[in-house]
Scaffold this motif. Structure first.
Motif, PDB file in Angstrom:
ATOM      1  N   ASN A 226      39.361  17.850  66.861  1.00 23.93           N
ATOM      2  CA  ASN A 226      38.557  19.069  66.884  1.00 23.93           C
ATOM      3  C   ASN A 226      38.532  19.748  65.518  1.00 23.93           C
ATOM      4  O   ASN A 226      37.491  20.242  65.076  1.00 23.93           O
ATOM      5  CB  ASN A 226      39.094  20.031  67.945  1.00 23.93           C
ATOM      6  CG  ASN A 226      38.921  19.491  69.351  1.00 23.93           C
ATOM      7  OD1 ASN A 226      37.911  18.853  69.664  1.00 23.93           O
ATOM      8  ND2 ASN A 226      39.902  19.721  70.207  1.00 23.93           N
TER       9      ASN A 226
ATOM     10  N   GLU B  18      36.303  17.680  63.231  1.00 22.07           N
ATOM     11  CA  GLU B  18      34.878  17.902  63.474  1.00 22.07           C
ATOM     12  C   GLU B  18      34.438  19.266  62.959  1.00 22.07           C
ATOM     13  O   GLU B  18      33.334  19.412  62.417  1.00 22.07           O
ATOM     14  CB  GLU B  18      34.575  17.784  64.967  1.00 22.07           C
ATOM     15  CG  GLU B  18      33.089  17.920  65.284  1.00 22.07           C
ATOM     16  CD  GLU B  18      32.756  17.623  66.732  1.00 22.07           C
ATOM     17  OE1 GLU B  18      31.592  17.829  67.120  1.00 22.07           O
ATOM     18  OE2 GLU B  18      33.660  17.177  67.476  1.00 22.07           O
ATOM     19  N   ARG B  19      35.289  20.263  63.093  1.00 23.71           N
ATOM     20  CA  ARG B  19      34.948  21.597  62.582  1.00 23.71           C
ATOM     21  C   ARG B  19      34.756  21.564  61.070  1.00 23.71           C
ATOM     22  O   ARG B  19      33.826  22.173  60.536  1.00 23.71           O
ATOM     23  CB  ARG B  19      36.052  22.588  62.945  1.00 23.71           C
ATOM     24  CG  ARG B  19      35.857  23.975  62.340  1.00 23.71           C
ATOM     25  CD  ARG B  19      37.029  24.879  62.651  1.00 23.71           C
ATOM     26  NE  ARG B  19      36.932  26.143  61.929  1.00 23.71           N
ATOM     27  CZ  ARG B  19      37.876  27.075  61.938  1.00 23.71           C
ATOM     28  NH1 ARG B  19      38.988  26.889  62.641  1.00 23.71           N
ATOM     29  NH2 ARG B  19      37.713  28.189  61.243  1.00 23.71           N
TER      30      ARG B  19
ATOM     31  N   THR C 207      34.179  18.819  59.053  1.00 25.03           N
ATOM     32  CA  THR C 207      33.201  17.852  58.548  1.00 25.03           C
ATOM     33  C   THR C 207      31.848  17.936  59.244  1.00 25.03           C
ATOM     34  O   THR C 207      30.886  17.324  58.786  1.00 25.03           O
ATOM     35  CB  THR C 207      33.732  16.418  58.723  1.00 25.03           C
ATOM     36  OG1 THR C 207      33.856  16.128  60.125  1.00 25.03           O
ATOM     37  CG2 THR C 207      35.092  16.252  58.049  1.00 25.03           C
ATOM     38  N   ARG C 208      31.812  18.677  60.362  1.00 27.61           N
ATOM     39  CA  ARG C 208      30.603  18.788  61.190  1.00 27.61           C
ATOM     40  C   ARG C 208      30.190  17.437  61.772  1.00 27.61           C
ATOM     41  O   ARG C 208      29.028  17.222  62.098  1.00 27.61           O
ATOM     42  CB  ARG C 208      29.447  19.405  60.395  1.00 27.61           C
ATOM     43  CG  ARG C 208      29.744  20.797  59.858  1.00 27.61           C
ATOM     44  CD  ARG C 208      28.540  21.360  59.112  1.00 27.61           C
ATOM     45  NE  ARG C 208      28.797  22.697  58.620  1.00 27.61           N
ATOM     46  CZ  ARG C 208      29.346  22.975  57.436  1.00 27.61           C
ATOM     47  NH1 ARG C 208      29.690  21.978  56.635  1.00 27.61           N
ATOM     48  NH2 ARG C 208      29.546  24.218  57.054  1.00 27.61           N
ATOM     49  N   ARG C 209      31.157  16.545  61.881  1.00 18.75           N
ATOM     50  CA  ARG C 209      30.887  15.223  62.450  1.00 18.75           C
ATOM     51  C   ARG C 209      32.090  14.795  63.293  1.00 18.75           C
ATOM     52  O   ARG C 209      33.233  14.901  62.843  1.00 18.75           O
ATOM     53  CB  ARG C 209      30.672  14.167  61.349  1.00 18.75           C
ATOM     54  CG  ARG C 209      29.511  14.431  60.412  1.00 18.75           C
ATOM     55  CD  ARG C 209      28.161  14.225  61.085  1.00 18.75           C
ATOM     56  NE  ARG C 209      27.073  14.291  60.124  1.00 18.75           N
ATOM     57  CZ  ARG C 209      26.523  15.412  59.678  1.00 18.75           C
ATOM     58  NH1 ARG C 209      26.975  16.585  60.108  1.00 18.75           N
ATOM     59  NH2 ARG C 209      25.531  15.381  58.806  1.00 18.75           N
TER      60      ARG C 209
ATOM     61  N   VAL D 166      29.145  28.828  51.763  1.00 23.53           N
ATOM     62  CA  VAL D 166      29.541  28.183  53.010  1.00 23.53           C
ATOM     63  C   VAL D 166      29.495  29.209  54.128  1.00 23.53           C
ATOM     64  O   VAL D 166      29.377  30.408  53.895  1.00 23.53           O
ATOM     65  CB  VAL D 166      30.957  27.574  52.898  1.00 23.53           C
ATOM     66  CG1 VAL D 166      30.978  26.459  51.877  1.00 23.53           C
ATOM     67  CG2 VAL D 166      31.982  28.634  52.542  1.00 23.53           C
ATOM     68  N   ASP D 167      29.590  28.712  55.363  1.00 26.41           N
ATOM     69  CA  ASP D 167      29.452  29.593  56.518  1.00 26.41           C
ATOM     70  C   ASP D 167      30.634  30.547  56.677  1.00 26.41           C
ATOM     71  O   ASP D 167      30.484  31.643  57.189  1.00 26.41           O
ATOM     72  CB  ASP D 167      29.306  28.758  57.802  1.00 26.41           C
ATOM     73  CG  ASP D 167      28.021  27.947  57.805  1.00 26.41           C
ATOM     74  OD1 ASP D 167      27.080  28.344  57.096  1.00 26.41           O
ATOM     75  OD2 ASP D 167      27.968  26.922  58.506  1.00 26.41           O
ATOM     76  N   GLU D 168      31.830  30.105  56.255  1.00 24.44           N
ATOM     77  CA  GLU D 168      33.022  30.909  56.488  1.00 24.44           C
ATOM     78  C   GLU D 168      33.529  31.515  55.187  1.00 24.44           C
ATOM     79  O   GLU D 168      33.219  31.043  54.095  1.00 24.44           O
ATOM     80  CB  GLU D 168      34.104  30.045  57.142  1.00 24.44           C
ATOM     81  CG  GLU D 168      33.647  29.450  58.472  1.00 24.44           C
ATOM     82  CD  GLU D 168      34.756  28.705  59.178  1.00 24.44           C
ATOM     83  OE1 GLU D 168      35.869  29.252  59.281  1.00 24.44           O
ATOM     84  OE2 GLU D 168      34.511  27.578  59.628  1.00 24.44           O
TER      85      GLU D 168
END
Length: 205
Positions: free
Chosen positions: A3, A6-7, A9-11, A71-73
């Motif tokens: 999890n 994936e968070r 690398t977005r994959r 970046v988003d964060e």
């Protein structure tokens, strides 16, 4: 943790990466696993990653997050000084400084209990600019003399205009002469914008 992977690398491709590491090892390649330390994201996994890598004969380098690209964060929320990480690891293992160098910025220790090498790349807490010998050539032909600066030399245009080897050599010398004394990385609430607009993936590594 799949999890967390994936968070970041977005994959959902952690199994593919693990198979790739196994294939590289089977082919006899030297493997070093780079890990950007992120507070509240992967900090609790760092010892597990080190144990995993060292158990298979691979090196690990830990890296402080750098303010590159939008970046988003918020990087400030995830900034984790490696001095703190090292102190915590020293409570678990015996970290022995060694003279091993790769020519890059990583400073290495040997973890006595695992026998493996562990590097620390600390652009913020322990600036290494004075000994930096790196430049980066992008896939679009731009030569960046510093990861933390925007100055670049355009070699694609030079080569498309038919420059000979002597002209290219001279352009390289001129670009290296512009290599700055240091980066401009800042991570604090007063500098909310990234120090450099381009992302690491755009620069290449």
């Amino acid at each position: 943790d799949p999890n967390v992977f994936e968070r970041l690398t977005r994959r959902p491709l952690l199994p593919d990466v693990m198979r790739g590491i196994e294939a590289a090892a089977a082919a006899g390649l030297f493997i070093k696993i780079n890990v950007v330390a992120l507070k509240g994201v992967n900090e609790r996994e760092i010892p597990e990653i080190i144990a995993f890598a060292h158990g298979r004969g691979h090196d690990v380098s830990l890296i402080e997050v750098m303010p590159l690209g939008d970046v988003d964060e918020d990087r400030i929320d995830h900034y984790l000084p490696l001095s703190a990480v090292r102190d915590e690891l020293a409570q678990r293992w015996t970290l022995e400084p060694i003279a091993f160098r790769t020519g890059g910025p990583s400073r290495y220790v040997r973890v006595r209990e695992t026998g493996g090498r562990l590097g620390f790349i600390t652009p913020l807490t322990q600036n290494f600019c004075g000994g930096c010998n790196r430049v980066r050539l992008t896939c679009t032909g731009r030569l960046y003399m510093c990861l933390g600066q925007n100055d670049a030399a355009d070699f694609r245009t030079l080569m498309r205009e038919g420059a000979d080897d002597a002209a290219i050599d001279a352009a390289i010398d001129e670009a290296i002469g512009r290599k700055p004394k240091g980066h401009e990385f800042r991570i604090d609430r007063r500098c909310a914008a990234p120090s450099v607009a381009r992302t690491m993936s755009a620069t290449g590594g």
